[in-house]
Motif scaffolding. Structure first.
Motif, PDB file in Angstrom:
ATOM      1  N   LEU A 219      54.483  25.723  75.648  1.00  0.00           N
ATOM      2  CA  LEU A 219      53.099  26.140  75.860  1.00  0.00           C
ATOM      3  C   LEU A 219      52.967  26.997  77.114  1.00  0.00           C
ATOM      4  O   LEU A 219      52.309  28.048  77.097  1.00  0.00           O
TER       5      LEU A 219
ATOM      6  N   LEU B  32      46.816  23.874  69.844  1.00  0.00           N
ATOM      7  CA  LEU B  32      48.255  23.621  69.729  1.00  0.00           C
ATOM      8  C   LEU B  32      48.736  23.688  68.284  1.00  0.00           C
ATOM      9  O   LEU B  32      49.936  23.800  68.034  1.00  0.00           O
TER      10      LEU B  32
ATOM     11  N   VAL C 255      42.304  23.247  75.852  1.00  0.00           N
ATOM     12  CA  VAL C 255      43.462  23.042  74.979  1.00  0.00           C
ATOM     13  C   VAL C 255      43.078  22.040  73.896  1.00  0.00           C
ATOM     14  O   VAL C 255      42.748  20.891  74.188  1.00  0.00           O
TER      15      VAL C 255
ATOM     16  N   ASP D  17      57.783  20.862  74.195  1.00  0.00           N
ATOM     17  CA  ASP D  17      56.425  21.315  73.888  1.00  0.00           C
ATOM     18  C   ASP D  17      55.729  21.896  75.110  1.00  0.00           C
ATOM     19  O   ASP D  17      55.100  22.956  75.046  1.00  0.00           O
TER      20      ASP D  17
ATOM     21  N   VAL E 175      52.405  18.166  76.397  1.00  0.00           N
ATOM     22  CA  VAL E 175      52.141  19.372  77.181  1.00  0.00           C
ATOM     23  C   VAL E 175      51.499  19.092  78.538  1.00  0.00           C
ATOM     24  O   VAL E 175      51.560  19.936  79.433  1.00  0.00           O
TER      25      VAL E 175
ATOM     26  N   MET F 112      53.451  29.021  71.075  1.00  0.00           N
ATOM     27  CA  MET F 112      54.045  27.800  71.620  1.00  0.00           C
ATOM     28  C   MET F 112      55.141  27.277  70.698  1.00  0.00           C
ATOM     29  O   MET F 112      56.204  26.845  71.161  1.00  0.00           O
TER      30      MET F 112
ATOM     31  N   GLY G  94      48.622  28.009  68.083  1.00  0.00           N
ATOM     32  CA  GLY G  94      49.852  27.486  68.664  1.00  0.00           C
ATOM     33  C   GLY G  94      51.131  28.119  68.163  1.00  0.00           C
ATOM     34  O   GLY G  94      52.221  27.567  68.414  1.00  0.00           O
TER      35      GLY G  94
ATOM     36  N   ALA H 141      44.188  19.659  71.315  1.00  0.00           N
ATOM     37  CA  ALA H 141      45.438  18.948  71.034  1.00  0.00           C
ATOM     38  C   ALA H 141      45.263  17.830  70.026  1.00  0.00           C
ATOM     39  O   ALA H 141      46.139  16.982  69.899  1.00  0.00           O
TER      40      ALA H 141
END
Length: 277
Positions: free
Chosen positions: A107, A217, A189, A103, A136, A244, A241, A191
Motif C-alpha cells: 500500500l 484496499l 482507507v 500488504d 496495512v 497495492m 487497491g 479496509a
C-alpha cells in the motif's frame, strides 16, 4: 528438475488476479514457476496448505478470510507479520512455514511511489479493523502519518487493533457512527469487505474534502461502491487497491525468489484490462 509451485489461498479466489501477476513476474525475470488459485472454503486453510505442501508447494499468498489463521499456522513470523498479527505471504524453508506480511509495504509503495503522495503528517481514517486493516496499519504509521483513526462497526475490535499497534499517541478508535466527531482527514482507507456485497459500510455524515485522498484496499467490482461515494463527494483523488495488489505481490515474489520485479508494466497491463480506478 521440477517447476516450483506457488499459489494464492483464500475464499473466493476464482477471480483473483494473482496468478496473472506472478506469471508476468516470472516471465519478466526469466523464472519458470507455476502459480494457481486454491479455494479454502471446503476444507479450510490448514488442510489446503498441507495438501499444497505435499504436492510440492513452496510459497503461497493468503487472502481473505484466512490471513489471521495463516499467521497462526506459520512456525516463524517476520517482524512485520508479528506486529500486524496477520500473514499474507508464506514460504516453506527447511520443511517449516515462514509467515510475512507485504500488504502494508504494498500500500505504501502504491501511494508514495505510484501516486506521488507524501504520507508524512497525514491524518488517516481507516474504515474497518479486520485482517486487511491489520495488515496495512503498521506500515502507515511507519510512513510517518500524524494520526490513525480506526473506525469499525464494533468499538471493541477497533480498540483491539490500536492496542496491537502499541502507539497510543498517534492512534484512536471509534465506531462508524462516531466518525463525524473525529474531525477532517487527509486520507481515508476503506479496509472492510462490504464492497464484495455491493454495499458501503455505514458512513453517517462523513464529508471528505476535495483534496482528501480515498483508497479502497479492494479492487475491481468490490471497490466500485466506495469509489462512487468518493466521487459523489467531490474527491479529486480516489483509487482502488489494484496498485497495492501488484506491489504486495512483487514484495512476496522477492521473499520467495530474492529479486523484485518491475511492477509498472504489470500494473499498466492489468489496469487496461480491468478498467480505471
Amino acid at each position: 528438475m521440477s517447476i516450483p509451485h506457488y499459489a494464492v489461498l483464500g475464499h473466493p479466489v476464482t477471480q483473483s488476479l494473482s496468478p496473472r501477476i506472478h506469471a508476468a513476474f516470472g516471465q519478466q525475470t526469466g523464472l519458470a514457476l507455476t502459480y494457481v488459485a486454491l479455494d479454502t472454503e471446503e476444507i479450510g486453510l490448514a488442510a489446503t496448505l498441507a495438501r499444497f505442501a505435499a504436492a510440492g508447494g513452496l510459497g503461497a499468498n493468503v487472502t481473505v478470510p484466512d490471513k489471521a489463521e495463516a499467521a497462526g499456522l506459520a512456525h516463524i513470523l517476520s517482524p512485520r507479520a508479528r506486529r500486524a498479527g496477520v500473514a499474507n505471504t508464506l514460504v516453506l524453508r527447511d520443511g517449516v512455514w515462514h509467515g510475512d506480511n507485504t500488504d502494508g509495504s504494498g500500500l505504501v509503495r502504491d501511494l508514495r511511489d505510484r501516486r506521488g503522495l507524501d504520507l508524512h503528517d497525514m491524518r488517516v481514517l481507516m474504515l474497518g479493523a479486520g485482517g486487511a486493516a491489520q495488515g496495512v496499519a503498521p506500515a502507515l504509521l511507519d510512513a510517518g502519518i500524524s494520526q490513525l483513526v480506526v473506525a469499525n462497526r464494533t468499538r471493541s475490535r477497533a480498540y483491539d487493533l490500536i492496542d496491537r499497534l502499541g502507539d497510543t499517541e498517534r492512534t484512536r478508535a471509534c465506531t462508524l457512527r462516531e466518525i463525524t466527531g473525529m474531525g477532517e482527514f487527509d486520507l481515508i482507507v476503506q479496509a472492510t469487505s462490504a464492497g464484495h456485497d455491493g454495499v458501503l459500510p455505514t458512513l453517517p455524515d462523513l464529508m471528505p474534502r476535495a483534496d482528501t485522498v480515498c483508497v479502497d484496499l479492494n479492487y475491481g467490482r468490490a471497490a466500485l461502491s466506495f469509489m462512487a461515494w468518493a466521487h459523489q463527494h467531490g474527491v479529486q483523488q480516489a483509487f482502488d487497491g489494484l496498485g497495492m495488489l501488484v506491489e504486495q505481490a512483487a514484495d512476496a515474489f522477492e521473499v520467495w525468489h530474492g529479486q523484485r520485479p518491475d511492477t509498472e508494466p504489470v500494473y499498466a497491463q492489468l489496469r487496461m484490462s480491468t478498467g480505471r480506478g
